[in-house]
Enzyme design. Structure first.
Site, short mmCIF file in Angstrom:
data_model
loop_
_atom_site.label_atom_id
_atom_site.label_comp_id
_atom_site.label_asym_id
_atom_site.label_seq_id
_atom_site.Cartn_x
_atom_site.Cartn_y
_atom_site.Cartn_z
N ASP A 158 25.36 38.40 50.16
CA ASP A 158 24.40 37.84 51.11
C ASP A 158 23.01 38.44 50.89
O ASP A 158 21.99 37.75 50.98
CB ASP A 158 24.86 38.09 52.54
CG ASP A 158 26.20 37.45 52.84
OD1 ASP A 158 26.44 36.34 52.35
OD2 ASP A 158 27.00 38.07 53.56
N ARG A 174 42.15 28.81 47.97
CA ARG A 174 42.82 27.82 48.80
C ARG A 174 43.33 26.69 47.91
O ARG A 174 42.62 26.15 47.07
CB ARG A 174 41.85 27.27 49.85
CG ARG A 174 42.52 26.37 50.88
CD ARG A 174 41.51 25.92 51.92
NE ARG A 174 42.10 25.04 52.90
CZ ARG A 174 41.41 24.45 53.88
NH1 ARG A 174 40.10 24.70 54.00
NH2 ARG A 174 41.99 23.66 54.73
N HIS A 192 30.24 37.93 57.18
CA HIS A 192 30.12 37.32 55.85
C HIS A 192 30.63 35.88 55.88
O HIS A 192 31.36 35.45 55.01
CB HIS A 192 30.88 38.15 54.82
CG HIS A 192 30.73 37.68 53.41
ND1 HIS A 192 29.50 37.56 52.79
CD2 HIS A 192 31.64 37.28 52.49
CE1 HIS A 192 29.67 37.13 51.56
NE2 HIS A 192 30.97 36.96 51.35
N ALA A 196 42.14 40.26 36.81
CA ALA A 196 42.28 39.09 35.94
C ALA A 196 41.81 37.81 36.58
O ALA A 196 41.90 36.74 35.99
CB ALA A 196 43.75 38.94 35.50
#
Length: 369
Positions: free
Chosen positions: A193, A124, A220, A53
């Protein structure tokens, strides 16, 4: 006039396809929900998306519903799964879609899966440090991997959750503790990437990006991402200025998207696209197709680092072969990534220090980017 049994079977198929949380199928119907398939659906693989979701999970779920190799698609999250499931289930493709909401349904979501894709993580938030974010996401991945170890220990696990360079070792430790760890079945998706590298190289060289293949190795995050521009296929010469430009753009592609979104998100759509490309490669490998080669972050002996992204060949048991880096040009050999890996190859007295330095460098770059 249809018999009662035929009617019950049709109802069971519809219930399995729609997966309404309020619609219960009687077991007396003679057709259990887990054995249902949409009418006309072709045989394929069972795939679960954990974090379906979210910003990556929703477009990922939609694209996986379109994959003809998927017969059953399980969508799991802690919020909003019923709506996403109802929406995607209306797509007229062969895969049966089922939704699962909350940790109490995690085991049901995972039972019998062939491929598990994990985009689950939290973004974050204001006031949250990188360490805080890492701790939260590590806890999420730990819980999900515990469920995988219990319910589908032979599944291929494809991780997307941040932070890539740090989360994969945590998942590995969870599987080791459960006694189900198979390094060939645990892969972190670094395909974004590669997708970026193919696109940016195509722009510079004037080619169709679908015809370009750029190996991207390392990790990454930031300078741990190393596009091997000397190994581009079809072969293409670059000037030193173009190499600097392309390397920087590929390494900082995610940052550019975050800046362009101006606080409204990150690279969710391109990440979903890249994850689906990698998932399709895994499914073709599971099917037994030959020569399925992609870049992925896996347990590796290519360098002194325990986990490293490089080209791997995929088959029925996951990673069948990990390819070496190959011949590097001077620019690639002098990159900070390769230099730090080489430092860990110093004499016996410095070997342990070098390895620890390389691992700390990876984690440091991860937290910065």
């Amino acid at each position: 006039m249809q018999s009662t049994s035929q009617v019950n079977q049709r109802i069971a198929r519809l219930a399995a396809h729609l997966n309404s949380p309020n619609l219960q199928v009687e077991e007396t119907s003679g057709l259990m929900r887990e054995n249902c398939r949409a009418k006309g659906g072709s045989p394929g693989f069972k795939v679960a998306i954990l974090g379906a979701a979210g910003g990556i999970g929703q477009p990922l779920a939609m694209l996986m519903k379109m994959n003809p190799l998927v017969s059953v698609l399980h969508l799991y999250d802690v919020v909003n799964t019923p709506g996403v499931t109802a929406d995607i289930s209306h797509m007229d493709t062969g895969a049966v879609v089922r939704g699962f909401l909350g940790q109490q349904q995690l085991e049901d979501a995972l039972t019998g899966m062939d491929l598990v894709i994990i985009p689950a993580s939290v973004p974050r938030k204001p006031g949250m440090t990188r360490d805080d974010l890492f701790n939260v996401n590590a806890g999420i991945v730990k819980t999900l991997c515990e469920g995988i170890a219990k319910c589908c220990p032979k599944a291929i696990v494809s991780l997307i959750s941040n932070h890539v360079n740090s989360i994969v070792p945590i998942a590995a430790e969870v599987f080791k503790k459960a006694g189900t760890y198979d390094p060939n079945r645990l892969l972190e998706v670094t395909m974004l990437d590669v997708v970026r590298a193919n696109t940016f190289v195509a722009e510079v060289s004037g080619r169709d990006p679908r015809e370009v293949d750029v190996p991207v190795v390392g990790g990454h995050a930031g300078v741990t991402i190393l596009p091997l521009l000397s190994q581009v296929k079809p072969s293409c010469p670059f000037t030193p200025k173009e190499i600097d430009y392309l390397t920087d753009r590929i390494q900082n592609g995610g940052k550019k998207v975050v800046e362009a979104r101006a606080g409204t998100g990150s690279a969710t759509l391109s990440m979903a696209y890249a994850a689906v490309k990698f998932a399709d490669a895994c499914l073709r490998g599971l099917r037994g197709d030959a020569n399925i080669v992609e870049c992925a972050y896996v347990a590796s002996q290519v360098t002194e680092l325990p986990f490293f992204a490089s080209k791997v060949r995929l088959r029925r048991n996951g990673v069948e072969e990990i390819y070496p880096l190959g011949l590097l040009n001077e620019y690639e050999r002098n990159s900070s990534l390769v230099a730090n890996c080489e430092q860990s190859r110093l004499g016996k007295g410095k070997e342990r220090v070098g390895r620890k330095y390389s691992e700390r460098h990876y984690l440091h770059q991860e937290m910065r980017c």
